[in-house]
Design an enzyme around this catalytic site. Structure first.
Site, PDB file in Angstrom:
ATOM      1  N   ASP A  27       0.827  -1.215   0.000  1.00 24.03           N
ATOM      2  CA  ASP A  27       0.000   0.000   0.000  1.00 24.03           C
ATOM      3  C   ASP A  27       0.861   1.264   0.000  1.00 24.03           C
ATOM      4  OD1 ASP A  27      -2.332   1.442  -0.008  1.00 24.03           O
ATOM      5  OD2 ASP A  27      -2.694   1.257   2.144  1.00 24.03           O
ATOM      6  N   THR A  73     -11.072  -6.716  -4.293  1.00 24.08           N
ATOM      7  CA  THR A  73     -12.432  -6.681  -4.862  1.00 24.08           C
ATOM      8  C   THR A  73     -13.054  -5.292  -4.693  1.00 24.08           C
ATOM      9  OG1 THR A  73     -13.169  -7.670  -2.766  1.00 24.08           O
ATOM     10  CG2 THR A  73     -13.007  -9.147  -4.651  1.00 24.08           C
ATOM     11  N   ASN A  75     -11.147  -2.484  -5.066  1.00 27.44           N
ATOM     12  CA  ASN A  75     -10.403  -1.533  -5.900  1.00 27.44           C
ATOM     13  C   ASN A  75     -11.119  -1.182  -7.210  1.00 27.44           C
ATOM     14  OD1 ASN A  75      -7.148  -2.787  -4.811  1.00 27.44           O
ATOM     15  ND2 ASN A  75      -8.250  -0.963  -4.107  1.00 27.44           N
ATOM     16  N   TRP A  76     -12.170  -1.951  -7.553  1.00 26.37           N
ATOM     17  CA  TRP A  76     -12.989  -1.578  -8.720  1.00 26.37           C
ATOM     18  C   TRP A  76     -13.673  -0.241  -8.513  1.00 26.37           C
ATOM     19  CZ3 TRP A  76     -12.013  -4.446 -12.822  1.00 26.37           C
ATOM     20  CH2 TRP A  76     -11.642  -5.785 -12.649  1.00 26.37           C
ATOM     21  N   ARG A  78     -12.328   2.464  -7.823  1.00 30.82           N
ATOM     22  CA  ARG A  78     -11.448   3.576  -8.222  1.00 30.82           C
ATOM     23  C   ARG A  78     -11.817   4.082  -9.621  1.00 30.82           C
ATOM     24  NH1 ARG A  78      -5.556   2.485  -5.560  1.00 30.82           N
ATOM     25  NH2 ARG A  78      -6.368   1.951  -3.505  1.00 30.82           N
ATOM     26  N   ARG A 198      -4.905  -1.286   9.062  1.00 26.33           N
ATOM     27  CA  ARG A 198      -6.110  -2.083   8.844  1.00 26.33           C
ATOM     28  C   ARG A 198      -5.796  -3.228   7.889  1.00 26.33           C
ATOM     29  NH1 ARG A 198      -7.401   3.101   6.838  1.00 26.33           N
ATOM     30  NH2 ARG A 198      -6.953   3.232   4.616  1.00 26.33           N
TER      31      ARG A 198
HETATM   32  C1  IPE Z   1      -5.472  -2.633  -0.018  1.00 25.46           C
HETATM   33  O1  IPE Z   1      -5.131  -1.307  -0.184  1.00 25.46           O
HETATM   34  C2  IPE Z   1      -5.502  -3.346  -1.348  1.00 25.46           C
HETATM   35  C3  IPE Z   1      -4.222  -3.528  -2.010  1.00 25.46           C
HETATM   36  C4  IPE Z   1      -3.058  -3.194  -1.543  1.00 25.46           C
HETATM   37  C5  IPE Z   1      -4.276  -4.178  -3.293  1.00 25.46           C
HETATM   38  P1  IPE Z   1      -6.229  -0.158  -0.361  1.00 25.46           P
HETATM   39  O2  IPE Z   1      -5.480   1.093  -0.539  1.00 25.46           O
HETATM   40  O3  IPE Z   1      -7.181  -0.547  -1.414  1.00 25.46           O
HETATM   41  O4  IPE Z   1      -6.983  -0.207   1.044  1.00 25.46           O
HETATM   42  P2  IPE Z   1      -7.809   0.936   1.786  1.00 25.46           P
HETATM   43  O5  IPE Z   1      -8.816   1.460   0.823  1.00 25.46           O
HETATM   44  O6  IPE Z   1      -6.829   1.982   2.194  1.00 25.46           O
HETATM   45  O7  IPE Z   1      -8.403   0.244   2.971  1.00 25.46           O
HETATM   46  C1  IPE Z   2      -1.679   0.262  -3.247  1.00 26.73           C
HETATM   47  O1  IPE Z   2      -1.441   1.629  -3.349  1.00 26.73           O
HETATM   48  C2  IPE Z   2      -1.950  -0.376  -4.592  1.00 26.73           C
HETATM   49  C3  IPE Z   2      -3.345  -0.767  -4.801  1.00 26.73           C
HETATM   50  C4  IPE Z   2      -4.301  -0.676  -3.931  1.00 26.73           C
HETATM   51  C5  IPE Z   2      -3.670  -1.310  -6.102  1.00 26.73           C
HETATM   52  P1  IPE Z   2      -2.623   2.685  -3.347  1.00 26.73           P
HETATM   53  O2  IPE Z   2      -3.017   2.957  -4.753  1.00 26.73           O
HETATM   54  O3  IPE Z   2      -3.720   2.243  -2.458  1.00 26.73           O
HETATM   55  O4  IPE Z   2      -1.894   3.955  -2.748  1.00 26.73           O
HETATM   56  P2  IPE Z   2      -2.464   4.957  -1.667  1.00 26.73           P
HETATM   57  O5  IPE Z   2      -2.905   4.141  -0.494  1.00 26.73           O
HETATM   58  O6  IPE Z   2      -3.616   5.667  -2.318  1.00 26.73           O
HETATM   59  O7  IPE Z   2      -1.330   5.853  -1.354  1.00 26.73           O
HETATM   60 MG    MG Z   3      -4.056   2.451  -0.481  1.00 27.10          MG
END
Ligand code: IPE
Ligand code: IPE
Ligand code: MG
Length: 246
Positions: A27, A73, A75-76, A78, A198
């Site tokens: 992350d 699941t 991340n869709w 975004r 988390r």
């Molecule tokens: C968790 O990170 C998912 C991945 C690293 C692929 P997110 O960035 O999606 O999680 P949240 O939204 O901060 O909880």
């Molecule tokens: C983790 O980085 C990668 C994925 C969730 C795919 P993020 O894209 O969540 O990066 P932040 O948390 O917004 O910085």
């Molecule tokens: Mg993130």
């Protein structure tokens, strides 16, 4: 680019109690990019080097399974451009890296839903990488892609019902056997980068007794040294699994 040559096991790590399975929530890519005035997607791109270096680090110290959370699941939700970038990026990463990982004896597997939202060409590449590397024994790199811990449990329950398993026969073993990779033992150590505290729907079933290590490092800056630090911290922990101290 990451150096695939093995690093000697650092003296601070006890080679006798290296975690068998390490899982990582990769992350902080977006924040890494934003801090540099770049587009969020540049952060995902920069995560490739982190992933390779961490994989080589895990190989160096004898980790047997490395699970990485690449796309959830959720991340869709975004923006479509970012989702599209992530689909292409993950496909490209496999195409670029599967051969060198194969040369290192890495078996590539996937955890997640193969639903209609994942482009067919991405699924094809996943199958190709898995087929190429399926007999490899040194380490498993398990990529959690379109993965959700709740979805995994739902999928397991659907299989139980579809198989007509009687209610009285449903126990933990029956559920575990229907998870995406029943052959992979639960993670000993789960690392989350970027200072978020988390789980975000990662490995809910499997994480019941994992040791958790959180680090402020943003994923694109993560290197094998950070993995080694997390393993050191893990080795200080006392795992009790609900029993009393030995
Ligand atoms: C968790 O990170 C998912 C991945 C690293 C692929 P997110 O960035 O999606 O999680 P949240 O939204 O901060 O909880
Ligand atoms: C983790 O980085 C990668 C994925 C969730 C795919 P993020 O894209 O969540 O990066 P932040 O948390 O917004 O910085
Ligand atoms: Mg993130």
């Amino acid at each position: 680019m990451p150096d695939p040559r093995p690093t000697p096991v650092p003296a601070s790590i006890d080679p006798g109690s290296v975690p068998h399975h390490v899982a990582v929530v990769m992350d902080g890519n977006g924040r890494w990019a934003q801090r540099r005035g770049l587009a969020r997607t540049e952060g995902h791109g920069a995560g490739e080097e982190a992933l390779l270096d961490t994989t080589y680090g895990a190989l160096s110290i004898g980790v047997r399974v490395l699970t990485v959370y690449a796309f959830s699941t959720e991340n869709w939700r975004r923006p479509i451009d970012e989702v599209r970038y992530l689909m292409n990026f993950n496909q490209g990463l496999l195409q670029r890296r599967q051969h060198e990982l194969h040369d290192e004896g890495v078996r590539i597997t996937f955890s997640g839903r193969r639903d209609w939202r994942v482009p067919k060409r991405v699924l094809r590449n996943m199958d190709e990488a898995a087929a190429l590397t399926k007999a490899n024994k040194v380490m498993t790199l398990n990529i959690a892609f379109n993965y959700g811990g709740r979805a995994e449990i739902v999928d397991a329950v659907q299989r139980l019902v579809a198989e007509g398993v009687a209610a009285g026969k449903v126990d933990e073993k029956a559920i575990r056997q229907r998870l995406y990779h029943p052959e992979i033992p639960d993670p000993d150590l789960v690392i989350r980068t970027s200072g978020e505290y988390r789980i975000s729907n990662f490995l809910l079933w499997e994480m019941a007794y994992s040791e958790l290590v959180f680090t402020e490092v943003l994923w694109p800056d993560f290197r094998r040294e950070h993995l080694f630090e997390a393993v050191e911290e893990y080795q200080q922990r006392e795992r009790r699994f609900g029993a009393l101290d030995k």
